[in-house]
Design a protein around this motif. Structure first.
Motif, mmCIF file in Angstrom:
data_model
loop_
_atom_site.group_PDB
_atom_site.id
_atom_site.type_symbol
_atom_site.label_atom_id
_atom_site.label_comp_id
_atom_site.label_asym_id
_atom_site.label_seq_id
_atom_site.Cartn_x
_atom_site.Cartn_y
_atom_site.Cartn_z
ATOM 1 N N CYS A 99 3.242 -11.636 -9.778
ATOM 2 C CA CYS A 99 3.607 -10.357 -9.184
ATOM 3 C C CYS A 99 4.422 -10.586 -7.920
ATOM 4 N N GLN A 100 5.658 -10.055 -7.913
ATOM 5 C CA GLN A 100 6.549 -10.228 -6.764
ATOM 6 C C GLN A 100 6.461 -9.057 -5.786
ATOM 7 N N ARG A 101 6.160 -7.863 -6.320
ATOM 8 C CA ARG A 101 6.011 -6.686 -5.468
ATOM 9 C C ARG A 101 4.830 -5.858 -5.985
ATOM 10 N N ARG A 102 4.095 -5.283 -5.075
ATOM 11 C CA ARG A 102 3.043 -4.315 -5.417
ATOM 12 C C ARG A 102 3.046 -3.265 -4.313
ATOM 13 N N CYS A 103 3.445 -2.055 -4.667
ATOM 14 C CA CYS A 103 3.690 -1.003 -3.680
ATOM 15 C C CYS A 103 2.823 0.212 -3.998
ATOM 16 N N ASP A 104 2.279 0.844 -2.943
ATOM 17 C CA ASP A 104 1.473 2.048 -3.141
ATOM 18 C C ASP A 104 2.312 3.324 -3.061
ATOM 19 N N GLY A 105 3.628 3.165 -3.082
ATOM 20 C CA GLY A 105 4.536 4.305 -2.989
ATOM 21 C C GLY A 105 5.098 4.489 -1.598
ATOM 22 N N GLN A 106 4.474 3.879 -0.640
ATOM 23 C CA GLN A 106 4.970 3.933 0.735
ATOM 24 C C GLN A 106 5.152 2.541 1.330
ATOM 25 N N THR A 107 4.179 1.666 1.054
ATOM 26 C CA THR A 107 4.201 0.318 1.634
ATOM 27 C C THR A 107 4.128 -0.729 0.544
ATOM 28 N N GLU A 108 5.037 -1.706 0.594
ATOM 29 C CA GLU A 108 4.961 -2.852 -0.313
ATOM 30 C C GLU A 108 3.872 -3.774 0.248
ATOM 31 N N LEU A 109 2.784 -3.926 -0.502
ATOM 32 C CA LEU A 109 1.562 -4.502 0.043
ATOM 33 C C LEU A 109 1.623 -6.009 0.253
ATOM 34 N N LEU A 110 2.496 -6.715 -0.465
ATOM 35 C CA LEU A 110 2.569 -8.171 -0.312
ATOM 36 C C LEU A 110 3.355 -8.549 0.941
ATOM 37 N N SER A 111 4.410 -7.797 1.234
ATOM 38 C CA SER A 111 5.217 -8.103 2.419
ATOM 39 C C SER A 111 4.894 -7.206 3.600
ATOM 40 N N ARG A 112 4.099 -6.152 3.346
ATOM 41 C CA ARG A 112 3.756 -5.172 4.374
ATOM 42 C C ARG A 112 4.986 -4.463 4.924
ATOM 43 N N GLN A 113 5.996 -4.268 4.090
ATOM 44 C CA GLN A 113 7.195 -3.546 4.483
ATOM 45 C C GLN A 113 7.205 -2.174 3.811
ATOM 46 N N PRO A 114 7.999 -1.230 4.352
ATOM 47 C CA PRO A 114 8.148 0.060 3.669
ATOM 48 C C PRO A 114 8.702 -0.158 2.258
ATOM 49 N N CYS A 115 8.448 0.808 1.377
ATOM 50 C CA CYS A 115 8.847 0.726 -0.038
ATOM 51 C C CYS A 115 10.274 0.196 -0.190
ATOM 52 N N LEU A 116 10.411 -0.972 -0.834
ATOM 53 C CA LEU A 116 11.711 -1.642 -0.950
ATOM 54 C C LEU A 116 12.638 -0.925 -1.921
ATOM 55 N N CYS A 117 12.084 -0.384 -3.019
ATOM 56 C CA CYS A 117 12.915 0.274 -4.025
ATOM 57 C C CYS A 117 13.515 1.569 -3.478
ATOM 58 N N GLU A 118 12.698 2.342 -2.796
ATOM 59 C CA GLU A 118 13.196 3.607 -2.250
ATOM 60 C C GLU A 118 14.220 3.354 -1.152
ATOM 61 N N ARG A 119 13.990 2.331 -0.362
ATOM 62 C CA ARG A 119 14.934 2.009 0.707
ATOM 63 C C ARG A 119 16.285 1.621 0.130
ATOM 64 N N GLN A 120 16.294 0.960 -1.044
ATOM 65 C CA GLN A 120 17.548 0.480 -1.618
ATOM 66 C C GLN A 120 18.236 1.526 -2.487
ATOM 67 N N PHE A 121 17.432 2.316 -3.252
ATOM 68 C CA PHE A 121 18.032 3.214 -4.245
ATOM 69 C C PHE A 121 17.733 4.690 -4.010
ATOM 70 N N GLY A 122 16.964 5.028 -2.989
ATOM 71 C CA GLY A 122 16.655 6.430 -2.729
ATOM 72 C C GLY A 122 15.460 6.914 -3.535
ATOM 73 N N GLU A 123 15.191 8.228 -3.437
ATOM 74 C CA GLU A 123 13.970 8.769 -4.048
ATOM 75 C C GLU A 123 13.998 8.739 -5.572
ATOM 76 N N ASP A 124 15.177 8.620 -6.184
ATOM 77 C CA ASP A 124 15.268 8.523 -7.645
ATOM 78 C C ASP A 124 15.354 7.073 -8.104
#
Length: 310
Positions: A99-124
């Motif tokens: 598992c490279q990423r595991r996110c609760d929808g707000q925080t990527e839990l492995l890196s403790r950063q804000p959601c990486l997918c939403e930051r890169q591609f937006g809400e969709d």
């Protein structure tokens, strides 16, 4: 009763998985029917008896350990939601290294950063091709009451839309039961389609729906285990609704036919009358009226006062 270790979490063994797809060679395939997999040949053979299909040995991609599976003929199977919270949901990205990423929808839990997918591609972000972003992953532990063993089966879906419905359904049930007792459900694979940007996309969604009980019963608190195991029989039986008097018992215990009339009026005022209850109460009243006309236990008839005209 015996004792338990207090520093470990108690859980039932996992017997296998409920899948909505399978592999054909190295190629993943979607399935309109449930695929049951397990290390136990007995469990898979019993599933084939219940839901059709032919058991076969199978080795998951990336594994060297052989399992058993059956591609069933059933798009809907009966299950039980078990006590506690059976649902786990994360946005996950996996590779051969795990598992490279595991996110609760707000925080990527492995890196403790804000959601990486939403930051890169937006809400969709979930509309991006698979592999570029995380997959919305929902895992629910259920019991299959007609298979052998007392363990859990893990149903898993990577559908963004199913995640919304699973979370809503389970939270409603937990609000009514407080995570206590079993709840009978159907797990149903439902074909859906979505039109976006001029393209029609067809996809399956696993729907969790109540089985054999009403929302009133499911939300009224933990239901008896016997009802959860056999909800159809409970629904067909003349069981009383919560808080509803047993009008037939009251009528049978009445002393006179007039007292039965009081029971009738009580049921009518409460809005509980139906054709069957009216017929049953009338039969009891007629029987008691006939008994009133007969002799008492000493063989004497009730005196009738007749006015005489002189």
């Amino acid at each position: 009763m015996g004792s338990r270790l207090l520093n470990i979490q108690r859980r039932a063994a996992e017997h296998g998985r409920l899948r909505t797809g399978y592999t054909q060679g190295n190629r993943p395939m979607r399935s309109a029917n449930w695929v049951v997999t397990s290390h136990s040949e007995e469990h898979v053979s019993k599933a084939a008896e219940l839901w059709g299909g032919k058991p076969e040995q199978w080795t998951p991609l990336g594994s060297t350990i052989s399992q058993w599976r059956v591609i069933t003929e059933a798009s809907s199977i009966e299950a039980l939601i078990t006590p506690g919270d059976p649902l786990n949901q994360y946005n996950e990205m996996w590779s051969k290294g795990g598992c490279q990423r595991r996110c609760d929808g707000q925080t990527e839990l492995l890196s403790r950063q804000p959601c990486l997918c939403e930051r890169q591609f937006g809400e969709d972000w979930h509309a991006q091709p698979k592999g570029r972003v995380c997959s919305t992953t929902s895992r629910m532990n259920v019991m299959l009451p007609d298979l052998s063993g007392m363990g859990m089966w893990r149903a898993e879906t990577h559908s963004f839309y199913a995640a919304q419905e699973w979370g809503g359904m389970v939270d409603l049930v937990l609000a009514g039961t407080n995570g206590q007792g079993f709840v009978p459900v159907n797990l149903r694979i439902e074909p859906r389609q979505r039109v976006a940007n001029g393209e029609t996309k067809k996809f399956p969604v696993v729907v969790v729906e109540l089985r054999g009980v009403t929302p009133r019963q499911a939300l009224a608190g933990p239901m008896p285990t016997a009802m959860a195991l056999n909800p159809g029989a409970q629904a067909a039986a003349p069981a009383l609704e919560a808080g509803r008097p047993d009008y037939l018992a009251l009528a049978e215990g009445a002393l006179t036919s007039d007292d039965v009339g009081d029971v009738y009026r009580q049921a009518n005022a409460a809005g509980h009358l139906n054709d069957q209850l009216v017929a049953d109460l009338k039969a009891i009243a007629d029987r008691k009226k006939a008994q009133e006309a007969g002799p008492d236990e000493d063989g004497a008839y009730e005196a009738e006062v007749v006015e005489t005209v002189s």
